[in-house]
Scaffold this active site. Structure first.
Site, PDB file in Angstrom:
ATOM      1  N   ILE A 220       0.837  -1.197   0.000  1.00  0.00           N
ATOM      2  CA  ILE A 220       0.000   0.000   0.000  1.00  0.00           C
ATOM      3  C   ILE A 220       0.871   1.247   0.000  1.00  0.00           C
ATOM      4  CG2 ILE A 220      -1.722   1.311   1.302  1.00  0.00           C
ATOM      5  CD1 ILE A 220      -2.687  -1.376   2.466  1.00  0.00           C
TER       6      ILE A 220
ATOM      7  N   SER B 114      -7.242  -0.491  10.606  1.00  0.00           N
ATOM      8  CA  SER B 114      -7.635  -1.825  10.157  1.00  0.00           C
ATOM      9  C   SER B 114      -9.052  -2.092  10.632  1.00  0.00           C
ATOM     10  CB  SER B 114      -6.680  -2.874  10.743  1.00  0.00           C
ATOM     11  OG  SER B 114      -7.202  -4.179  10.633  1.00  0.00           O
TER      12      SER B 114
ATOM     13  N   TYR C 175      -2.765  -7.749  17.855  1.00  0.00           N
ATOM     14  CA  TYR C 175      -2.997  -6.827  16.739  1.00  0.00           C
ATOM     15  C   TYR C 175      -4.312  -6.081  16.945  1.00  0.00           C
ATOM     16  CZ  TYR C 175      -3.596  -5.351  11.837  1.00  0.00           C
ATOM     17  OH  TYR C 175      -3.783  -4.633  10.688  1.00  0.00           O
TER      18      TYR C 175
ATOM     19  N   LYS D 231      -4.799  -1.993  17.410  1.00  0.00           N
ATOM     20  CA  LYS D 231      -5.615  -1.207  16.484  1.00  0.00           C
ATOM     21  C   LYS D 231      -6.785  -0.536  17.192  1.00  0.00           C
ATOM     22  CE  LYS D 231      -3.206  -1.853  12.781  1.00  0.00           C
ATOM     23  NZ  LYS D 231      -2.503  -0.708  12.140  1.00  0.00           N
TER      24      LYS D 231
ATOM     25  N   THR E  89      -1.698  -7.842  -0.524  1.00  0.00           N
ATOM     26  CA  THR E  89      -0.296  -7.466  -0.339  1.00  0.00           C
ATOM     27  C   THR E  89       0.494  -8.664   0.187  1.00  0.00           C
ATOM     28  OG1 THR E  89      -0.669  -6.796   1.949  1.00  0.00           O
ATOM     29  CG2 THR E  89      -0.951  -5.098   0.249  1.00  0.00           C
TER      30      THR E  89
END
Length: 274
Positions: A28, A140, A153, A157, A188
């Site tokens: 990105i 996210s 994670y 976030k 990705t």
């Protein structure tokens, strides 16, 4: 998107604006930097490598897991560009692992890159931000929808969303905008590595977007005043409803798993043909 299209939508040229971008060597980030350069931005990127094969940018060495490194990088950026217009926090890492099986370093690195680094870098660069500037956090869907198996994670976030919301209130008197963008899954290397490590099947409820599509949305965000941007109205409404109702979340998960598995099979078939 052609340059003329973006000029029409924003009503003002971007030429000469100075932007700092983290995560610029990822899928990105690379697409975003290319678009920014095409719009006339002066782009400063943070990278762990001294040499970066990205023409037209100024690379500054920085390890986002090292707070001293972030402080030194911020000093170097301000020396080069005493006034900044845009900061885009695009860097992120994820290591899927159930709680109880997490390594200490895996926990520390995810919290450092996904939460502490954006806070620390924003804090260090804020004195150089112009009035009318813009700080963009590429967050996210995990910030609004808990991911089992990626709890660290998810925690990072969620924290980043809270920081951005509080920061927006603080910076309103200085006319510095703060935005968060919540992309759906993006095709990705990070996504592929995540899935190889046992990542969430929910990534494939819809087919992953290409990096350039997400980069276009980030650039549009940089030049507008939106506070929070989701890939669709449905994503925004559904995830917030699940946050408000544990019962709805529990009812939705089995259906989402079925859709995710079907989508993942489609993704793998398409990938095998390319």
């Amino acid at each position: 998107m052609e340059k003329s299209d973006l000029n029409d939508s924003t009503g003002k040229p971007a030429t000469g604006r100075v932007a700092v971008v983290t995560g610029a060597t990822g899928g990105i980030g690379q697409a975003l930097v290319r678009r920014m350069i095409g719009r006339g931005y002066q782009v400063i990127i943070l990278s762990r490598q001294a040499q970066v094969d990205m023409p037209g940018v100024l690379p500054v060495m920085c390890d986002l897991t090292d707070m001293d490194s972030i402080c030194k990088a911020a000093q170097a950026i301000i020396q080069h560009a005493p006034r900044l217009d845009v900061i885009v926090h695009c860097a992120g890492i994820i290591t899927p692992r159930p709680v109880g099986q997490l390594g200490t370093q895996e926990i520390a690195d995810q919290i450092a890159v996904d939460l502490i680094a954006p806070i620390e870098l924003t804090n260090a660069l804020l004195p150089a931000m112009r009035g009318g500037g813009h700080i963009v956090f590429v967050n996210s869907m995990a910030a609004v929808f808990p991911l089992a198996g990626s709890s660290v994670y998810t925690a990072a976030k969620f924290g980043l969303r809270g920081f951005a919301r509080a920061l927006e209130q603080e910076l309103r008197p200085r006319r510095i905008r703060v935005s968060s963008i919540y992309p759906a899954s993006v095709n990705t290397p990070m996504l592929r590595h995540e899935m190889d490590a046992g990542g969430s099947i929910y990534n494939f409820i819809d087919q992953p977007q290409e990096p350039d599509v997400t980069a276009q949305r980030i650039l549009e965000c940089c030049e507008r005043g939106s506070r929070e941007i989701f890939s669709s109205v449905f994503d925004k409404l559904f995830t917030h409803a699940c946050l408000a109702s544990q019962g709805l979340l529990n009812l939705s998960l089995p259906v989402m798993k079925i859709l995710g598995r079907m989508g993942y099979r489609t993704y793998r078939r398409r990938s095998s043909r390319t």
